[in-house]
Design a protein around this motif. Structure first.
Motif, PDB file in Angstrom:
ATOM      1  N   PHE A 151      17.777  35.776  39.027  1.00 10.70           N
ATOM      2  CA  PHE A 151      19.233  35.667  39.056  1.00 10.70           C
ATOM      3  C   PHE A 151      19.869  37.035  38.852  1.00 10.70           C
ATOM      4  N   ARG A 152      19.205  37.899  38.101  1.00 10.96           N
ATOM      5  CA  ARG A 152      19.776  39.187  37.717  1.00 10.96           C
ATOM      6  C   ARG A 152      19.961  40.147  38.875  1.00 10.96           C
ATOM      7  N   TYR A 153      19.154  40.025  39.920  1.00  9.02           N
ATOM      8  CA  TYR A 153      19.306  40.945  41.048  1.00  9.02           C
ATOM      9  C   TYR A 153      19.980  40.298  42.255  1.00  9.02           C
ATOM     10  N   ASP A 154      20.487  39.086  42.082  1.00  6.04           N
ATOM     11  CA  ASP A 154      21.236  38.435  43.157  1.00  6.04           C
ATOM     12  C   ASP A 154      22.704  38.829  42.999  1.00  6.04           C
ATOM     13  N   PRO A 155      23.264  39.581  43.948  1.00 11.75           N
ATOM     14  CA  PRO A 155      24.652  40.031  43.794  1.00 11.75           C
ATOM     15  C   PRO A 155      25.658  38.894  43.670  1.00 11.75           C
ATOM     16  N   SER A 156      25.316  37.714  44.162  1.00  6.66           N
ATOM     17  CA  SER A 156      26.239  36.575  44.072  1.00  6.66           C
ATOM     18  C   SER A 156      26.554  36.191  42.636  1.00  6.66           C
ATOM     19  N   ILE A 157      25.659  36.499  41.711  1.00  4.73           N
ATOM     20  CA  ILE A 157      25.882  36.134  40.313  1.00  4.73           C
ATOM     21  C   ILE A 157      27.131  36.842  39.758  1.00  4.73           C
ATOM     22  N   PHE A 158      27.462  38.015  40.312  1.00  2.00           N
ATOM     23  CA  PHE A 158      28.589  38.814  39.833  1.00  2.00           C
ATOM     24  C   PHE A 158      29.905  38.499  40.544  1.00  2.00           C
ATOM     25  N   ALA A 159      29.874  37.639  41.536  1.00  2.08           N
ATOM     26  CA  ALA A 159      31.047  37.409  42.392  1.00  2.08           C
ATOM     27  C   ALA A 159      32.282  36.949  41.633  1.00  2.08           C
ATOM     28  N   ASN A 160      32.108  36.164  40.599  1.00  6.10           N
ATOM     29  CA  ASN A 160      33.243  35.647  39.833  1.00  6.10           C
ATOM     30  C   ASN A 160      34.040  36.728  39.115  1.00  6.10           C
ATOM     31  N   ILE A 161      33.397  37.846  38.834  1.00  8.33           N
ATOM     32  CA  ILE A 161      34.075  38.887  38.061  1.00  8.33           C
ATOM     33  C   ILE A 161      34.536  40.059  38.931  1.00  8.33           C
ATOM     34  N   ILE A 162      34.480  39.866  40.247  1.00  4.56           N
ATOM     35  CA  ILE A 162      34.880  40.923  41.187  1.00  4.56           C
ATOM     36  C   ILE A 162      36.138  40.483  41.925  1.00  4.56           C
ATOM     37  N   ASN A 163      37.110  41.369  41.988  1.00  4.65           N
ATOM     38  CA  ASN A 163      38.348  41.105  42.708  1.00  4.65           C
ATOM     39  C   ASN A 163      38.072  41.225  44.212  1.00  4.65           C
ATOM     40  N   PRO A 164      38.217  40.133  44.980  1.00  5.50           N
ATOM     41  CA  PRO A 164      37.911  40.177  46.410  1.00  5.50           C
ATOM     42  C   PRO A 164      38.803  41.137  47.201  1.00  5.50           C
ATOM     43  N   GLU A 165      39.966  41.461  46.664  1.00  5.21           N
ATOM     44  CA  GLU A 165      40.851  42.402  47.352  1.00  5.21           C
ATOM     45  C   GLU A 165      40.310  43.827  47.305  1.00  5.21           C
ATOM     46  N   LYS A 166      39.327  44.058  46.448  1.00  2.03           N
ATOM     47  CA  LYS A 166      38.724  45.388  46.329  1.00  2.03           C
ATOM     48  C   LYS A 166      37.361  45.461  47.006  1.00  2.03           C
ATOM     49  N   VAL A 167      37.052  44.462  47.845  1.00  2.00           N
ATOM     50  CA  VAL A 167      35.744  44.387  48.493  1.00  2.00           C
ATOM     51  C   VAL A 167      35.897  44.472  50.006  1.00  2.00           C
ATOM     52  N   LEU A 168      35.067  45.284  50.612  1.00  2.00           N
ATOM     53  CA  LEU A 168      34.961  45.374  52.059  1.00  2.00           C
ATOM     54  C   LEU A 168      33.494  45.156  52.402  1.00  2.00           C
ATOM     55  N   MET A 169      33.227  44.193  53.260  1.00  2.00           N
ATOM     56  CA  MET A 169      31.834  43.881  53.623  1.00  2.00           C
ATOM     57  C   MET A 169      31.585  44.166  55.102  1.00  2.00           C
ATOM     58  N   PHE A 170      30.380  44.633  55.374  1.00  2.00           N
ATOM     59  CA  PHE A 170      29.882  44.766  56.732  1.00  2.00           C
ATOM     60  C   PHE A 170      28.607  43.946  56.791  1.00  2.00           C
ATOM     61  N   THR A 171      28.522  43.045  57.739  1.00  2.00           N
ATOM     62  CA  THR A 171      27.355  42.179  57.861  1.00  2.00           C
ATOM     63  C   THR A 171      26.681  42.431  59.202  1.00  2.00           C
ATOM     64  N   ALA A 172      25.436  42.883  59.163  1.00  2.00           N
ATOM     65  CA  ALA A 172      24.648  43.058  60.375  1.00  2.00           C
ATOM     66  C   ALA A 172      24.097  41.686  60.768  1.00  2.00           C
ATOM     67  N   LEU A 173      24.407  41.255  61.975  1.00  2.00           N
ATOM     68  CA  LEU A 173      24.052  39.901  62.400  1.00  2.00           C
ATOM     69  C   LEU A 173      22.551  39.668  62.562  1.00  2.00           C
ATOM     70  N   PHE A 174      21.790  40.740  62.738  1.00  2.00           N
ATOM     71  CA  PHE A 174      20.340  40.595  62.926  1.00  2.00           C
ATOM     72  C   PHE A 174      19.573  41.312  61.812  1.00  2.00           C
ATOM     73  N   ASP A 175      20.072  41.209  60.619  1.00  2.00           N
ATOM     74  CA  ASP A 175      19.515  41.889  59.448  1.00  2.00           C
ATOM     75  C   ASP A 175      18.261  41.160  58.957  1.00  2.00           C
ATOM     76  N   ILE A 176      17.126  41.864  58.922  1.00  2.00           N
ATOM     77  CA  ILE A 176      15.904  41.243  58.396  1.00  2.00           C
ATOM     78  C   ILE A 176      15.753  41.484  56.894  1.00  2.00           C
ATOM     79  N   PHE A 177      16.543  42.388  56.337  1.00  2.00           N
ATOM     80  CA  PHE A 177      16.457  42.689  54.912  1.00  2.00           C
ATOM     81  C   PHE A 177      17.364  41.797  54.076  1.00  2.00           C
TER      82      PHE A 177
END
Length: 124
Positions: free
Chosen positions: A49-75
């Motif tokens: 659980f400690r290395y899953d970034p989703s565990i921290f989502a509740n304490i992060i302001n979504p307005e301060k987040v920018l995500m880039f998602t590679a559609l064919f990401d194997i990692f």
């Protein structure tokens, strides 16, 4: 994912975890994530659980987040990326038609431009 294979093998070799135990432990992940408020709680969580970034989502302001998602990401599996995006309450995200490593080469200028727009507050 491929990126966490070393950790999973290590857990199994040390008898800390196995597939059945892991599946059982993860049944409470969403509840743990919803109740997570402070990093001091990490010591009481299963290792994975400690290395899953989703565990921290509740304490992060979504307005301060920018995500880039590679559609064919194997990692970073799409399921994990989408889960993080959902738990972060759907911040600004760009989907890239590439793999993880290729995105840094193919979309380098695009990522830079969109990042600068985000930081300047001019994202469309």
């Amino acid at each position: 994912s491929v990126a966490t294979k070393v950790l999973r093998v290590n857990y199994e070799e040390n008898s800390d975890c196995n597939i059945n135990k892991c599946n059982e432990i993860h049944k409470c992940f969403n509840e743990t994530y919803r109740n997570f408020r402070d990093k001091s709680q990490l010591k009481d969580m299963p290792c994975c659980f400690r290395y899953d970034p989703s565990i921290f989502a509740n304490i992060i302001n979504p307005e301060k987040v920018l995500m880039f998602t590679a559609l064919f990401d194997i990692f970073i599996p799409r399921k994990s990326s989408n889960d993080l995006w959902d738990k972060l309450r759907k911040p600004k995200r760009y989907l890239l038609f590439s793999g993880h490593l290729g995105s840094h080469v193919i979309y380098k200028k695009y990522i830079l431009r969109k990042s600068l727009e985000f930081l300047k507050g001019t994202v469309q």
